[in-house]
Design an enzyme around this catalytic site. Sequence first.
Site, PDB file in Angstrom:
ATOM      1  N   ALA A  70      -5.418  35.762  -2.263  1.00  0.00           N
ATOM      2  CA  ALA A  70      -6.815  35.735  -3.495  1.00  0.00           C
ATOM      3  C   ALA A  70      -6.785  34.859  -4.368  1.00  0.00           C
ATOM      4  O   ALA A  70      -5.216  34.624  -5.206  1.00  0.00           O
ATOM      5  CB  ALA A  70      -7.434  37.160  -3.972  1.00  0.00           C
ATOM      6  N   GLY A 109      -5.775  37.358   1.161  1.00  0.00           N
ATOM      7  CA  GLY A 109      -6.487  37.348   1.743  1.00  0.00           C
ATOM      8  C   GLY A 109      -5.978  36.054   2.492  1.00  0.00           C
ATOM      9  O   GLY A 109      -7.268  35.729   3.284  1.00  0.00           O
ATOM     10  N   GLU A 112      -5.671  37.573   5.432  1.00  0.00           N
ATOM     11  CA  GLU A 112      -6.791  38.340   5.972  1.00  0.00           C
ATOM     12  C   GLU A 112      -7.823  37.390   6.283  1.00  0.00           C
ATOM     13  O   GLU A 112      -9.002  37.564   7.384  1.00  0.00           O
ATOM     14  CB  GLU A 112      -7.721  39.194   4.441  1.00  0.00           C
ATOM     15  CG  GLU A 112      -6.860  40.020   4.615  1.00  0.00           C
ATOM     16  CD  GLU A 112      -7.119  41.318   3.174  1.00  0.00           C
ATOM     17  OE1 GLU A 112      -6.538  40.223   1.846  1.00  0.00           O
ATOM     18  OE2 GLU A 112      -7.053  42.131   2.923  1.00  0.00           O
ATOM     19  N   GLU A 132      -0.324  42.736  -1.296  1.00  0.00           N
ATOM     20  CA  GLU A 132      -0.822  43.219  -2.518  1.00  0.00           C
ATOM     21  C   GLU A 132      -0.361  44.813  -3.206  1.00  0.00           C
ATOM     22  O   GLU A 132      -0.654  44.658  -4.550  1.00  0.00           O
ATOM     23  CB  GLU A 132      -2.266  43.293  -2.214  1.00  0.00           C
ATOM     24  CG  GLU A 132      -3.041  42.286  -1.918  1.00  0.00           C
ATOM     25  CD  GLU A 132      -3.066  42.138  -0.133  1.00  0.00           C
ATOM     26  OE1 GLU A 132      -2.458  42.533   0.105  1.00  0.00           O
ATOM     27  OE2 GLU A 132      -4.427  41.214  -0.135  1.00  0.00           O
TER      28      GLU A 132
HETATM   29  N1  3HC Z   1      -3.261  32.748  -7.178  1.00  0.00           N
HETATM   30  C1  3HC Z   1      -2.988  32.611  -7.928  1.00  0.00           C
HETATM   31  N2  3HC Z   1      -1.745  31.588  -8.488  1.00  0.00           N
HETATM   32  C2  3HC Z   1      -1.247  31.534  -7.721  1.00  0.00           C
HETATM   33  C3  3HC Z   1      -1.081  32.135  -6.640  1.00  0.00           C
HETATM   34  C4  3HC Z   1      -1.980  33.291  -6.234  1.00  0.00           C
HETATM   35  N3  3HC Z   1      -2.733  34.638  -5.020  1.00  0.00           N
HETATM   36  N4  3HC Z   1       0.160  32.691  -5.818  1.00  0.00           N
HETATM   37  C5  3HC Z   1       0.719  31.994  -7.140  1.00  0.00           C
HETATM   38  N5  3HC Z   1       0.773  31.520  -8.119  1.00  0.00           N
HETATM   39  C6  3HC Z   1       0.267  30.184  -8.569  1.00  0.00           C
HETATM   40  C7  3HC Z   1       1.801  30.319  -9.359  1.00  0.00           C
HETATM   41  O1  3HC Z   1       1.239  30.934 -10.615  1.00  0.00           O
HETATM   42  C8  3HC Z   1       2.835  29.358 -10.186  1.00  0.00           C
HETATM   43  O2  3HC Z   1       1.799  28.973 -10.920  1.00  0.00           O
HETATM   44  P1  3HC Z   1       2.062  27.748 -11.978  1.00  0.00           P
HETATM   45  O3  3HC Z   1       3.315  26.382 -11.221  1.00  0.00           O
HETATM   46  O4  3HC Z   1       1.500  27.523 -12.880  1.00  0.00           O
HETATM   47  O5  3HC Z   1       3.522  28.775 -12.674  1.00  0.00           O
HETATM   48  C9  3HC Z   1       2.159  28.357  -9.229  1.00  0.00           C
HETATM   49  O6  3HC Z   1       1.263  28.976  -7.921  1.00  0.00           O
HETATM   50  C10 3HC Z   1       3.251  28.149  -7.277  1.00  0.00           C
HETATM   51  O7  3HC Z   1       3.931  29.876  -7.584  1.00  0.00           O
HETATM   52  P2  3HC Z   1       5.624  30.407  -6.816  1.00  0.00           P
HETATM   53  O8  3HC Z   1       6.068  29.910  -8.217  1.00  0.00           O
HETATM   54  O9  3HC Z   1       5.107  31.490  -7.208  1.00  0.00           O
HETATM   55  O10 3HC Z   1       6.227  29.025  -5.540  1.00  0.00           O
HETATM   56  P3  3HC Z   1       6.799  29.804  -5.080  1.00  0.00           P
HETATM   57  O11 3HC Z   1       6.674  28.406  -3.980  1.00  0.00           O
HETATM   58  O12 3HC Z   1       7.986  29.979  -5.072  1.00  0.00           O
HETATM   59  O13 3HC Z   1       5.904  30.874  -3.783  1.00  0.00           O
HETATM   60  C11 3HC Z   1       4.704  31.675  -2.694  1.00  0.00           C
HETATM   61  C12 3HC Z   1       4.799  30.403  -3.596  1.00  0.00           C
HETATM   62  C13 3HC Z   1       5.383  32.804  -1.620  1.00  0.00           C
HETATM   63  C14 3HC Z   1       3.022  31.774  -2.289  1.00  0.00           C
HETATM   64  C15 3HC Z   1       4.205  32.807  -4.181  1.00  0.00           C
HETATM   65  O14 3HC Z   1       3.935  32.479  -5.468  1.00  0.00           O
HETATM   66  C16 3HC Z   1       3.588  34.344  -3.734  1.00  0.00           C
HETATM   67  O15 3HC Z   1       4.414  35.322  -3.365  1.00  0.00           O
HETATM   68  N6  3HC Z   1       2.157  34.309  -4.153  1.00  0.00           N
HETATM   69  C17 3HC Z   1       1.422  35.333  -4.353  1.00  0.00           C
HETATM   70  C18 3HC Z   1       1.127  36.121  -3.093  1.00  0.00           C
HETATM   71  C19 3HC Z   1       0.064  36.925  -2.758  1.00  0.00           C
HETATM   72  O16 3HC Z   1       0.375  38.101  -3.801  1.00  0.00           O
HETATM   73  N7  3HC Z   1      -0.982  36.986  -2.590  1.00  0.00           N
HETATM   74  C20 3HC Z   1      -1.488  38.325  -2.760  1.00  0.00           C
HETATM   75  C21 3HC Z   1      -3.117  38.167  -3.540  1.00  0.00           C
HETATM   76  S1  3HC Z   1      -3.991  39.166  -3.617  1.00  0.00           S
HETATM   77  C22 3HC Z   1      -4.765  39.221  -2.524  1.00  0.00           C
HETATM   78  O17 3HC Z   1      -4.955  38.082  -1.565  1.00  0.00           O
HETATM   79  C23 3HC Z   1      -6.685  40.371  -2.823  1.00  0.00           C
HETATM   80  C24 3HC Z   1      -7.113  39.980  -1.246  1.00  0.00           C
HETATM   81  O18 3HC Z   1      -6.352  41.212  -0.659  1.00  0.00           O
HETATM   82  C25 3HC Z   1      -8.684  40.545  -1.518  1.00  0.00           C
END
Ligand code: 3HC
Length: 682
Positions: A70, A109, A112, A132
Amino acid sequence: MPTDTIAINNVVALGRDGEIAIVTIDSPPVNALSADVRDGLAGAFAAIGSNAGVKAVVLVCAGRTFIAGADISEFGKAPRGASLHAVMDNMEGGRVPVVAAIHGTALGGGLEVALTCHYRVSDAKAKFGLPEVKLGLLPGAGGTQRLPRIVGAKKALEMVTSGAQMGAKDALASGLVDAIVDGDLTAGAVAFARQVVAEGRPLKRVRDDNSRLGGDAASLAPVFAAFRAANARAFKGFDAPEANIKCIEAAVALPFEDGMKVERAEFIKLMGGLQSTAQRHVFFAERQAAKIDGLDPKAELLPVKSVGIIGAGTMGGGIAMNFLSVGIPVTIVETKQDALDRGVATIRRNYENSAKKGRFSMEEVEARMARLTPTLALEDLGQADLIIEAVFENMDIKKQIFGRLDTIAKPGAILASNTSYLNVDEIAASTSRPESVVGMHFFSPANVMRLLEVVRGAKTAPNVLATAMATGKAIGKIGVVSGVCHGFIGNRMLGARQEQANKLILEGARPADVDRVLTEFGFPMGPFQMADLAGLDIGWSADTSKGVTVRDRLCEAGLRGQKNSHGFYDYDEARNRTPSPVAEKIILDYAAEKGINRREIDDAEILERCLYPMVNEGAKILAEGMAQRASDIDIVWINGYGWPVYRGGPMFWAEHDAGRARIAASLERMGMAVSPKLVEGW
Ligand code: 3HC
């Protein structure tokens, strides 16, 4: 090849390869499920639904990764765009098979969405996870109900409570993906989809198949109980792990739709809570910390292909391991052969222990050790790109070393000091090239702790600073830039806490009370446990001791901390601790001698006096420009000092929990000077 590709909106396109529709998401940087992406998917699947010529769909992402979850930046804001659940229902309930084509990371997500597809293929490097929990959440789009229906409840429990990722090979073995594609992913996915159509394979809906859950509620009850017991310590203080567990239990015990209701209710609870707000703050803060104000992000970095380290003690050795582990050769210097040998032996032993735990092979141990060159000659650092001094905290010695380095190091080499308190500018002034000098303050154990304070001297060149930060990232650290001040960000604030802790035990609190209050708050240990662990005699010498502090007197009485089993606590062989009566008497005598009237001190006062002055110091650090932003301070304290991540760091906590006004008022009552920055905010 896809033909007639049309843009559904700015981030989703719909193309065709014969009877196969190809939906492509292209929303950099990580294809997060923003409102635009959801709208685009809704539009694409609506178009597919009304096109009888389409026999199957491939869902693929452009750029570096499949959907990474998400869009976290939308959380806590007014909802807009298509609902993710509606989009997923539409895909899963459609009339044609949908094949997810996965590369990079399918996270949260993103996974998912893939789980609502009827089939999943990936490239060999793809990774899968539901992280998450790290954001104080749970998978809120059916992940807790669908994942256990593929990998089993037990594996799903581990994945949702740790956020750990699964590689493509394991994903194939567990049925999370149906095939691994060699070569072009889209082409492979289209071929797979065509095969599904040709063979008339069914629309496999994960939700309908309970056969792989691994048991029913009764038979799996002991699994859940054992899992809770085994992880009680790791999950302490966090709300999200238990909520995740409840949802997996619901997946096992209830029909799919009822399980989804449990997931929804638990998700909403977590999303509205302060812990998730804090953990999401930390997610963005960590990424923000890498950005250096006023520095061109494209500033040319200096090459760091070889490293010199001065000092083979605990710090020097730990620092060396970071580089050896990622393939960068290290020359390590000591003044005496036995100290050098001891340092090298410790590095080897640490690696061998990791190998014994199965983290890597013995060949890898040898490969890492082969990159290490021990020497007694500082002159051997002449070709190093980066030299890190890690000798003990003595300005004269450091100046002497940097003076010599000035004559030895090649032009352009970065000269870094691992000092944890001392003035980097003064150290830099002992060279003719202060622009090459920077602080790189590692935290002990340096091969484990993720924090790296990068100290920007008055004359540090921008590319030297940028390279120090980039080097930190390359060795897996979280770098935070600090200005030059006594103790930098972390230890300066720690000093404010320690000063109060020291006063509290004289005024009436017991060391064990102070430690308990702080561990109940969420720190892994309190200040007196920490002092015992570090050794009470650090910086103390019997020859010069004047007995002016409690600590002097403890040392004079032979109490050295954990190393000799006696400190603020006595330790048994299993390191269980009980408050030391000897230490207690020393504290009482000292207080009496100073005429301090001891009184009952309650837990609330202990907490306020330990934490509020720290926040105040943080505010001063910000006002002086020693930290770039409040969130950097949070990152320092979470990664270097065990501040509980679910409380977001001291500055977040002050802003969102304790309240700045309340802290300021309390500090005034304590008679402390309140930083104007604390009052005006950051
Ligand atoms: N939403 C919004 N922005 C995100 C994001 C997300 N899910 N994931 C990454 N970004 C952004 C970062 O903030 C960063 O922004 P910036 O360049 O402005 O600082 C940019 O994308 C790049 O991210 P990273 O620097 O972390 O890049 P990497 O290549 O090192 O890592 C990644 C990529 C493995 C995808 C890592 O970003 C990550 O782990 N992201 C989060 C994944 C996550 O937690 N997903 C679950 C979200 S909650 C959800 O899905 C709820 C659902 O169940 C309903």
